[in-house]
Design an enzyme around this catalytic site. Structure first.
Site, PDB file in Angstrom:
ATOM      1  N   HIS A  36      43.883  22.765  78.066  1.00  0.00           N
ATOM      2  CA  HIS A  36      43.119  23.311  78.868  1.00  0.00           C
ATOM      3  C   HIS A  36      43.425  24.313  79.686  1.00  0.00           C
ATOM      4  CE1 HIS A  36      40.598  20.996  75.289  1.00  0.00           C
ATOM      5  NE2 HIS A  36      40.471  21.780  75.214  1.00  0.00           N
ATOM      6  N   GLN A  63      32.260  23.525  62.645  1.00  0.00           N
ATOM      7  CA  GLN A  63      33.629  24.128  62.398  1.00  0.00           C
ATOM      8  C   GLN A  63      34.049  22.648  61.846  1.00  0.00           C
ATOM      9  OE1 GLN A  63      34.998  25.183  65.918  1.00  0.00           O
ATOM     10  NE2 GLN A  63      36.458  24.334  66.041  1.00  0.00           N
TER      11      GLN A  63
HETATM   12  P1  AMP Z   1      39.943  23.136  71.534  1.00  0.00           P
HETATM   13  O1  AMP Z   1      39.099  22.751  73.026  1.00  0.00           O
HETATM   14  O2  AMP Z   1      40.751  21.655  70.693  1.00  0.00           O
HETATM   15  O3  AMP Z   1      39.214  23.877  70.528  1.00  0.00           O
HETATM   16  O4  AMP Z   1      41.279  24.018  72.770  1.00  0.00           O
HETATM   17  C1  AMP Z   1      40.165  24.663  72.865  1.00  0.00           C
HETATM   18  C2  AMP Z   1      41.846  25.842  73.210  1.00  0.00           C
HETATM   19  O5  AMP Z   1      42.798  25.194  73.969  1.00  0.00           O
HETATM   20  C3  AMP Z   1      42.089  26.906  71.975  1.00  0.00           C
HETATM   21  O6  AMP Z   1      42.722  27.658  72.142  1.00  0.00           O
HETATM   22  C4  AMP Z   1      43.084  25.367  71.375  1.00  0.00           C
HETATM   23  O7  AMP Z   1      44.215  25.937  71.429  1.00  0.00           O
HETATM   24  C5  AMP Z   1      44.048  25.523  73.179  1.00  0.00           C
HETATM   25  N1  AMP Z   1      44.589  24.059  73.595  1.00  0.00           N
HETATM   26  C6  AMP Z   1      43.987  22.541  73.376  1.00  0.00           C
HETATM   27  N2  AMP Z   1      45.060  22.353  73.258  1.00  0.00           N
HETATM   28  C7  AMP Z   1      46.362  22.311  74.230  1.00  0.00           C
HETATM   29  C8  AMP Z   1      47.408  22.361  74.179  1.00  0.00           C
HETATM   30  N3  AMP Z   1      48.135  21.067  74.696  1.00  0.00           N
HETATM   31  N4  AMP Z   1      48.066  23.542  74.868  1.00  0.00           N
HETATM   32  C9  AMP Z   1      47.802  24.947  74.717  1.00  0.00           C
HETATM   33  N5  AMP Z   1      46.609  25.172  74.580  1.00  0.00           N
HETATM   34  C10 AMP Z   1      45.700  24.425  73.883  1.00  0.00           C
END
Ligand code: AMP
Length: 283
Positions: A36, A63
């Protein structure tokens, strides 16, 4: 950094602050980690020093198609706000579910093609929940740009399609996957893994790299490559494979033997006991 849980307050603050500047939104569900924060840093390079970086932290109930998954989703708001501040986020939006959704809400945003595959097939309704909340965040924040990680490759592809098909005037940026030194992609769900399971989960990266080698250097058939990945994962006790697929990186449709698509995407979803992890690699 300023933090708001009210959409009206965030909107009115942004209205006076934006003044023609770039406003870059990074939607998240919190339990923030280096994946993040890399998105926040990337958002700053897009926004420039004068621009505004807005992060949202919202565990979006619609979701989740599994109530247990929603209930056990990690939450760490105080630490999250510190990480946002350390990474130069200007505004954080932390709405409650009641703020985001009216009890009698009856409109959703649904994508009908890419969403039917991979995570969409195993989590019915998931991407409608994602498209609906992202549309709402776009309308509340009205960003010029938004950043999504390639960790959720299918999500990024669906958001790009949604923005294209609905003429949403926001530039979508994809950020590379951030991994720990052992190759495990950072994920909020990693917090639910035991130290042993964290080690086990590194099989995903190893199997994907092996697939990349077999595809790019050895010219093996798609069928064999998928089979090898399945075998490598299945050899780790406690794993249950949800899917291992090679798809077109834009349309998410499965590739046939001999299809010459670049980049193709290998995507996997695997349970380590009850914790479901996803990972992918462009082939
Ligand atoms: P989430 O909180 O899991 O919904 O993720 C929020 C954003 O962070 C989304 O666009 C994910 O694809 C991105 N994200 C989560 N983990 C990673 C990672 N390891 N590397 C890059 N982006 C990430």
């Amino acid at each position: 950094m300023q933090s708001y849980s009210s959409k009206e307050e965030l909107r009115s603050q942004l209205q006076s602050a934006r003044q023609g500047k770039k406003v870059v939104l990074v939607p998240t569900m919190g339990a923030l980690h280096q994946g993040h924060t890399s998105l926040f840093d990337y958002a700053r390079t897009i926004a420039g020093e004068d621009g505004l970086v807005v992060a949202s932290i919202f565990v979006n109930p619609i979701q989740f198609n599994n109530q247990d998954d929603l209930n056990t989703y990690p939450r760490s708001l105080t630490a999250d706000l510190n990480l946002c501040a350390e990474h130069g986020v200007d505004y954080v939006f932390t709405p409650a579910p009641e703020t985001m959704y009216c009890p009698d809400r009856s409109v959703t945003v649904e994508e009908h093609s890419l969403s039917s595959k991979l995570c969409g097939a195993s989590r019915p309704g998931h991407f409608t929940g994602v498209c609906t909340v992202v549309t709402k965040l776009f309308n509340i924040v009205q960003p010029t740009d938004a950043v999504f990680g390639k960790k959720d490759y299918q999500q990024l592809a669906i958001i790009r399609r949604m923005v294209r098909d609905l003429d949403v005037p926001i530039a979508i940026h994809g950020a590379e996957i951030v991994r720990a030194d052992d190759g495990l992609a950072f994920s909020s769900r990693n917090a639910r893994l035991s130290p042993e399971q964290k080690k086990d989960a590194t099989v995903l990266r190893r199997a994907l790299l092996q697939a990349h080698h077999e595809y790019a250097c050895e010219g093996k058939s798609l069928h064999t490559i998928i089979d090898d990945v399945r075998k490598a994962i299945a050899a780790v006790p406690g794993t249950t494979i949800d899917y291992v697929e090679i798809v077109h990186a834009e349309t998410m449709q499965p590739l046939e033997e001999g299809d010459n698509v670049s980049p193709a995407l290998m995507a996997v979803a695997v349970f380590f006991d009850d914790v479901r992890l996803i990972d992918n690699i462009e082939l």
